[in-house]
Design an enzyme around this catalytic site. Structure first.
Site, mmCIF file in Angstrom:
data_model
loop_
_atom_site.group_PDB
_atom_site.id
_atom_site.type_symbol
_atom_site.label_atom_id
_atom_site.label_comp_id
_atom_site.label_asym_id
_atom_site.label_seq_id
_atom_site.Cartn_x
_atom_site.Cartn_y
_atom_site.Cartn_z
ATOM 1 C CB SER B 159 56.874 115.766 159.050
ATOM 2 O OG SER B 159 58.076 115.462 158.440
ATOM 3 N NE ARG B 229 63.630 106.218 164.065
ATOM 4 C CZ ARG B 229 62.556 106.971 163.891
ATOM 5 N NH1 ARG B 229 62.374 107.585 162.732
ATOM 6 N NH2 ARG B 229 61.665 107.098 164.835
ATOM 7 C CG ASP B 324 61.415 121.852 161.685
ATOM 8 O OD1 ASP B 324 62.429 121.264 161.267
ATOM 9 O OD2 ASP B 324 60.254 121.534 161.357
ATOM 10 C CG HIS B 357 60.959 117.884 161.662
ATOM 11 N ND1 HIS B 357 60.223 118.779 160.922
ATOM 12 C CD2 HIS B 357 60.593 116.648 161.234
ATOM 13 C CE1 HIS B 357 59.448 118.102 160.073
ATOM 14 N NE2 HIS B 357 59.648 116.820 160.255
ATOM 15 C CG ASP B 358 61.279 114.575 167.158
ATOM 16 O OD1 ASP B 358 60.734 114.139 166.124
ATOM 17 O OD2 ASP B 358 61.995 113.885 167.903
#
Lengths: 199, 388
Positions: B159, B229, B324, B357-358
């Site tokens: 990232s 968040r 992602d 994405h994680d």
């Protein structure tokens, strides 16, 4: 270094003979990267492979070969025109769905292309079909129901294709049991190796 | 008393953060200057005799220098990339000397908005300068100088960490042999910037924010941070992964006809937000999202990414994940194309993973095998002393 993998495929030596020293090479459907590894060692080429299989991507990394994960059927959009000296399609043509497109793409990104494929015109294949069965051999090791090969052709078929698509054949070698043959190649040849360019 | 440790046999084990002090002023891209500053870092493994086995790991938005292992006084605090870095793992600490560093502007001990400004004796707060990826790379290079590392065998990140690895190859081409660029992008998309702006607005419109000087007012903009968040978390996960994990599962048997938590996903997001707001600094969050927005190595070259890489010498491993959508595979392919244009050594893999994405932080076996294979190749290079 695995010596057996380096010499496993009889077309490698013919390909290496045509590749000039320190040239830029793109190997489409490069598998575990053993051809590029061989060309790096024998011809000091700078090369990239293109592969779709995740297992083969890891194998290429193990073999120290540059590889781009991509689907050849969707073209080579990341690659600029004429950016390679040689583009190789080694025993993959017969498994391509878009045969015409990939040959065009090869001649767009490369100055010369090298294509190898199993000759379906070999007498043993003809005999199998004459007997009423699809052939299964060392070069065509699949049953009809599990084969990835969707576009098998003979030497003669490929040469007609080239004429029709405005592709010039600059060299041809036909192999049987790893040895070059010249008598009735469309009947006795097992593996065809062509060097082509834009006419 | 027996403490049960959540530790695997292949962990680097207990680690301790270190502090590096710098007194040479750091000129930042914004024009501001940091007169003196400190960087928190951790190291794992041993630096070899010719100092050729050093790997720098760059962190993303909310992580820190604590990449692997655990703290003796806080054994549950496991490094954020502990599944990747350790003895026998993909980045094998038996072979490599691995460094994690907290970036300038951070809130884990490195000089940042919560640090004391020597000029005033009070926390920097809102007055802490805006920092960029280039600034981070410059600071990391000084840490390398301090540790006697002339050239990294690899700079690696996911990232925003991947962006730092890219920047290293551009700003310090002689000092990085390989860049491992995972779930990265050559610049943010408009949509990415838009999400960052929503997160920043959540923080800055929190009445407890006080223009960034909340410390002076004895408050913390927790609500803003929580929302920031929560937004972030939505973008880290794929639609399918969220559906798979939470579905439309309710906490009760039926709707409860109020606006408290009804759905499991609400509970998850609130929990993540709460947890984050407890330890993360709002001014740091603003600055890191801005660093993301500003990252654009092609900008100096008329938007031509290929030209941006013209001096790069590193070999590259570029990895993306199919699901992602935050930094999609297409963004990684832009990097690959620019590298091909420059005839750089590059390997590109698109990992078929459902998590979004994680995924770069998770355990996909193929992903870990690939990174491990690449690092084995680096180990061979080091053994043979071959310089790329």
């Amino acid at each position: 270094m695995n010596a057996t993998s380096l010499h496993a495929r009889s077309d490698f030596k013919v390909i290496a003979r045509w590749i000039t020293e320190r040239s830029r090479v793109l190997d489409l459907g490069c598998g575990d990267g053993s051809l590029l590894q061989y060309l790096r060692e024998t011809r000091r080429v700078h090369g990239y492979g293109v592969e779709i299989s995740p297992t083969n991507i890891v194998a290429c990394v193990r073999n120290g070969v540059n590889v781009i994960q991509d689907d050849l059927e969707t073209g080579l959009s990341e690659i600029e025109d004429a950016s390679f000296d040689f583009v190789i399609l080694s025993q993959t043509l017969q498994a391509m769905r878009h045969t015409e497109d990939i040959v065009d793409e090869m001649l767009r990104v490369g100055r010369q292309a090298i294509v190898t494929f199993p000759n379906f015109g070999h007498w043993r294949n003809r005999l199998a079909v004459a007997r009423g069965n699809m052939p299964v051999s060392a070069n065509l090791p699949y049953e009809w129901y599990d084969t990835p090969n969707v576009h098998l052709c003979t030497l003669d078929d490929f040469e007609r294709f080239c004429v029709k698509r405005n592709v010039k054949i600059s060299a041809r070698v036909v192999l049987t049991n790893g040895a070059e043959i010249s008598v009735l190649p469309n009947l006795f040849g097992e593996l065809a190796v062509y060097r082509v360019e834009r006419a | 008393m027996k403490i049960e440790l959540p530790i695997q046999a292949d962990s680097v084990g207990p680690v301790a953060p270190k502090v590096a002090q710098f007194t040479t002023p750091l000129q930042l891209r914004s024009g501001a200057v940091l007169r003196d500053y400190q960087l928190m870092y951790e190291t794992y493994g041993e630096l070899n005799a010719d100092k050729s086995n050093a790997v720098l790991i760059c962190h993303a938005l909310n992580a820190s220098h604590h990449v692997a292992g655990w703290y003796a006084d806080d054994p549950k605090n496991i490094g954020w990339w502990d599944n990747m870095v350790g003895p026998g793992k993909s980045v094998d600490t038996n072979r490599f000397y691995v460094i994690g560093v907290n970036n300038i502007g951070g809130c884990h001990g490195t000089t940042g908005p919560t640090s004391t400004d020597p000029a005033t004796g009070k926390p920097y707060g809102a007055s802490f300068p805006i920092v960029t990826v280039e600034d981070w790379v410059a600071a990391q290079a000084r840490l390398a100088d301090l540790l006697g590392i002339e050239r990294f065998c690899a700079v690696m990140g996911g990232s925003l960490g991947a962006m730092q690895a890219v920047q290293w190859t551009i700003d310090q081409p002689k000092r990085v042999a390989h860049a491992i660029v995972i779930a990265g992008a050559p610049k943010l998309s408009t949509q990415n910037i838009a999400f960052n702006e929503v997160a920043r607005q959540a923080i800055m419109t929190d009445p407890d924010f006080h223009g960034g000087n909340y410390h002076e007012h004895g408050t913390l903009p927790r609500r803003g941070l929580r929302i920031a968040r929560m937004i972030g978390h939505i973008t880290y996960l794929s639609d399918d992964a969220m559906m798979e994990r939470f579905g439309r599962v309710l906490r009760a048997d039926d709707f409860s006809f109020h606006f408290e938590v009804d759905f499991e996903v609400e509970s998850y997001l609130r929990y993540q937000g709460e947890k984050f707001a407890e330890y993360f600094d709002a001014n740091t969050y603003l600055r890191i999202t801005r660093a993301l927005d500003y990252f654009d190595p092609a900008m100096k070259h008329g938007g031509d990414l290929s030209r941006a890489f013209k001096d790069a010498e590193a070999g590259f491993l570029v990895v993306s994940f199919t699901s992602d959508w935050r930094f999609s595979p297409a963004r990684s392919r832009e990097i690959v194309k620019a590298l091909l244009d420059n005839r750089r050594d590059v390997t590109y893999a698109e990992i078929d993973a459902p998590h979004g994405h994680d995924a770069f932080l998770l355990d996909d076996p193929h992903y870990h095998e690939l990174v491990g294979a690449y690092f084995l190749r680096l180990a061979r290079e080091i053994e043979h002393g071959s310089k790329r």
